[in-house]
Design an enzyme around this catalytic site. Structure first.
Site, mmCIF file in Angstrom:
data_model
loop_
_atom_site.group_PDB
_atom_site.id
_atom_site.type_symbol
_atom_site.label_atom_id
_atom_site.label_comp_id
_atom_site.label_asym_id
_atom_site.label_seq_id
_atom_site.Cartn_x
_atom_site.Cartn_y
_atom_site.Cartn_z
ATOM 1 N N CYS A 60 35.396 44.363 31.563
ATOM 2 C CA CYS A 60 36.213 43.927 30.420
ATOM 3 C C CYS A 60 35.354 43.280 29.334
ATOM 4 C CB CYS A 60 37.270 42.940 30.889
ATOM 5 S SG CYS A 60 38.551 43.690 31.923
ATOM 6 N N GLU A 62 35.823 40.475 27.826
ATOM 7 C CA GLU A 62 35.609 39.045 28.041
ATOM 8 C C GLU A 62 34.369 38.811 28.895
ATOM 9 O OE1 GLU A 62 40.171 39.563 28.069
ATOM 10 O OE2 GLU A 62 38.397 40.786 28.399
ATOM 11 N N CYS A 101 43.579 40.102 30.658
ATOM 12 C CA CYS A 101 44.121 40.593 31.926
ATOM 13 C C CYS A 101 43.936 39.514 33.008
ATOM 14 C CB CYS A 101 43.430 41.889 32.336
ATOM 15 S SG CYS A 101 41.701 41.691 32.846
ATOM 16 N N CYS A 104 40.328 38.558 34.021
ATOM 17 C CA CYS A 104 39.658 37.851 32.921
ATOM 18 C C CYS A 104 40.212 36.446 32.746
ATOM 19 C CB CYS A 104 39.750 38.650 31.631
ATOM 20 S SG CYS A 104 38.631 40.073 31.670
#
Length: 141
Positions: A60, A62, A101, A104
């Protein structure tokens, strides 16, 4: 949900940084998400998602932003936001704010526990504590 003091200038700084990261790296189905973190020392760090054919191998935005920040020596963060680039907006590409999400949320809680997280709450931009996105977090006590 407890909103925190956010500020439009800070949000726009996060948005512009994320737009810069995803703008030149957008690839439909591979790189569509960008995140930005502001460190307590004022530096801004960005990341994009890295999608793999095997979903578990994907990373991801992040995680890539936090990884870059940690490598650069940043250890505390004041704010963060995540965006998706929608290439077919009515007037061209649209950068839309999205919520982190689940994994994250865990990552942000571990590495940026005091950062304001900007999210969309029914068409309004709100800054909240990560704990509001991750109640009853698992901890190794």
């Amino acid at each position: 949900m407890n909103s925190m003091p956010g500020d439009r200038g800070e949000f726009m700084r996060l948005r512009e940084a994320a737009a810069g990261a995803i703008g030149s790296n957008f690839d439909a189905g591979r790189h569509e998400i960008a995140s930005a973190f502001i460190a307590d020392d004022g530096r801004t760090f960005t990341g994009i998602n890295i999608k793999a054919v095997i979903g578990r191998a994907s990373v991801c935005a992040e995680a890539t932003a936090l990884g870059s920040a940690l490598i650069a020596g940043a250890r505390s963060f004041s704010a963060a936001a995540v965006f998706i680039l929608m290439p077919n907006g009515r007037t061209g590409p649209l950068l839309q704010l999205v919520s982190p999400c689940g994994p994250c949320r865990e990552l942000i809680s571990d590495y940026a526990p005091t950062a304001r997280i900007y999210i969309d709450t029914g068409g309004n931009v709100t800054a909240i504590a990560i704990g509001d996105l991750l109640p009853h977090k698992y901890t190794q006590s």
